[in-house]
Design a protein around this motif. Sequence first.
Motif, PDB file in Angstrom:
ATOM      1  N   VAL A 156      62.222 -23.371 -79.378  1.00 49.88           N
ATOM      2  CA  VAL A 156      60.806 -23.029 -79.518  1.00 49.88           C
ATOM      3  C   VAL A 156      60.749 -25.154 -78.768  1.00 49.88           C
ATOM      4  O   VAL A 156      60.111 -25.031 -77.164  1.00 49.88           O
ATOM      5  N   LEU A 200      62.075 -18.784 -71.600  1.00 50.23           N
ATOM      6  CA  LEU A 200      61.114 -18.256 -72.896  1.00 50.23           C
ATOM      7  C   LEU A 200      61.034 -16.578 -72.380  1.00 50.23           C
ATOM      8  O   LEU A 200      61.519 -16.039 -73.728  1.00 50.23           O
ATOM      9  N   MET A 204      62.082 -14.562 -75.642  1.00 50.21           N
ATOM     10  CA  MET A 204      61.046 -13.148 -76.403  1.00 50.21           C
ATOM     11  C   MET A 204      62.055 -12.455 -76.146  1.00 50.21           C
ATOM     12  O   MET A 204      61.975 -11.349 -77.245  1.00 50.21           O
ATOM     13  N   HIS A 385      55.133 -14.776 -83.558  1.00 51.26           N
ATOM     14  CA  HIS A 385      55.484 -15.670 -83.018  1.00 51.26           C
ATOM     15  C   HIS A 385      55.500 -14.559 -81.310  1.00 51.26           C
ATOM     16  O   HIS A 385      55.251 -15.282 -80.590  1.00 51.26           O
ATOM     17  N   ILE A 389      54.103 -16.562 -77.896  1.00 45.35           N
ATOM     18  CA  ILE A 389      55.811 -16.203 -76.361  1.00 45.35           C
ATOM     19  C   ILE A 389      54.599 -15.545 -75.209  1.00 45.35           C
ATOM     20  O   ILE A 389      55.276 -15.980 -74.616  1.00 45.35           O
ATOM     21  N   ARG A 390      54.070 -14.160 -75.380  1.00 44.10           N
ATOM     22  CA  ARG A 390      53.633 -13.432 -74.465  1.00 44.10           C
ATOM     23  C   ARG A 390      52.245 -14.359 -74.273  1.00 44.10           C
ATOM     24  O   ARG A 390      52.365 -13.914 -72.857  1.00 44.10           O
ATOM     25  N   ARG A 393      53.712 -17.062 -71.553  1.00 42.84           N
ATOM     26  CA  ARG A 393      53.815 -16.171 -70.183  1.00 42.84           C
ATOM     27  C   ARG A 393      53.061 -16.352 -69.911  1.00 42.84           C
ATOM     28  O   ARG A 393      53.219 -16.365 -68.381  1.00 42.84           O
ATOM     29  N   LEU A 420      53.398 -22.641 -77.934  1.00 41.40           N
ATOM     30  CA  LEU A 420      54.301 -22.455 -78.090  1.00 41.40           C
ATOM     31  C   LEU A 420      54.648 -23.390 -79.894  1.00 41.40           C
ATOM     32  O   LEU A 420      54.950 -22.886 -80.613  1.00 41.40           O
TER      33      LEU A 420
END
Length: 444
Positions: A156, A200, A204, A385, A389-390, A393, A420
């Motif tokens: 991260v 990323l 993921m 988490h 991340i989604r 993105r 993040l």
Amino acid sequence: MLYTPDTIAAIATAPGRGGVGVIRISGKDIQSVISGLIARPLKPRFAHFAHFQALDGSTIDEGIALFFPNPASFTGEDVLELQGHGGPVVMNMLLKRCIELGARHAEPGEFTKRAFLNGKLDLAQAEAVADIIDAQSEAAAKSAIKSLDGAFSREVHTLVDALINLRMLVEATLDFPEEDIDFLEAADARGKLHTISAQLARVMDTATQGKLLREGMHVVLIGQPNVGKSSLMNALAGEDVAIVTDIAGTTRDTVRELIQLDGIPLHIIDTAGLRDTNDTVEKIGIERTWAAVEKADLALLLLDSREGITEHDQQILAKLPDSLAVLRVFNKIDLTGDQAGEIADDEIHVSAKQGIGLQELKHKLLKKIGWQGMNDGVFIARERHLAAIRVAREHLNTADACYLQIEILAEELRLAQQSLNEITGEFTSDDLLGVIFSRFCIGK
């Protein structure tokens, strides 16, 4: 600056009897606890044999005392650990004495929360402490240790550092709007953005594998009565956990069993056969079947290979949620002579009674839930988490789409970094902290 509002104490070992029990105390008034319990000073990080004293000077217990002065302790505060005999009565007597000396009962997860607030762990590492304790397989425990060691956090931080560098380039152009696009092209800003997006995506993918290790998947067995659901349940579990007879409708309630496949915990749920019935108890079982289907990640539709997919099976398929993955399992091939194994991507032949095709089915199950196999790079992860991340993105995708609109580009990069940072706790609400640490055990 240390976060030390008061002194907390808790029994750090599991409830019940044991050879050794541990009391943990952390805070700013440790010396008053030490002087009240033990008749001599304690050398830092040295194991002292001592008698633990009550108010009247009598001995509550005897054992080992360890003192860790701040900041070289788990919480970053002064910490005292008392290792005595592991009986619940003596442990509670010793804890009560610590409370008399000025400590208070620790809340669930409060020791680890203080370690986070004092900078000893980031939030992902703090969560890994609980994941190690709750690990349901050796693979999950190893991956949780990787997260505790900082493997996830380093991934991260690498992404955040790359975002910061890109943001510096983008925001520097805001002062010189007439040269912004040329400046960004010369610095290959879009290429850097695509590189971050690719990195990323890899994180993921690894985090998704880590979530599978931590939480596993819920697999529901459905189908008409007497197609072999309970037999398959027993075959997968390796023991007779469900009643098997030739009488249709034997299973009238959901039966749950946890099994391990390649270190992945699979929560297998056997259900009542789906059919029209006037039996009140069976109707309730069928209602519970559909409730289990709603919560499942994968459905195994059991089919009698002698009959194939019947009209009633088609009706069952039509009622399943569109988002639910389905694997059609043609059972009883020992009665038809059909070849065991995979027929198509969503179909497989087995004999639950004879154990034929079970290895192929287990392999297929892992494939259907997205497990790619254990490797040294997998670290434990949670849905929180993955959600962060989604969101990051999505912001990067918007940044790419609005690349020529510099103000929007800068803002989307900022929001991606913020998402993040939520993983490691560098930007985290107090409400979220309360939810996370409340799920820890007392004494941790």
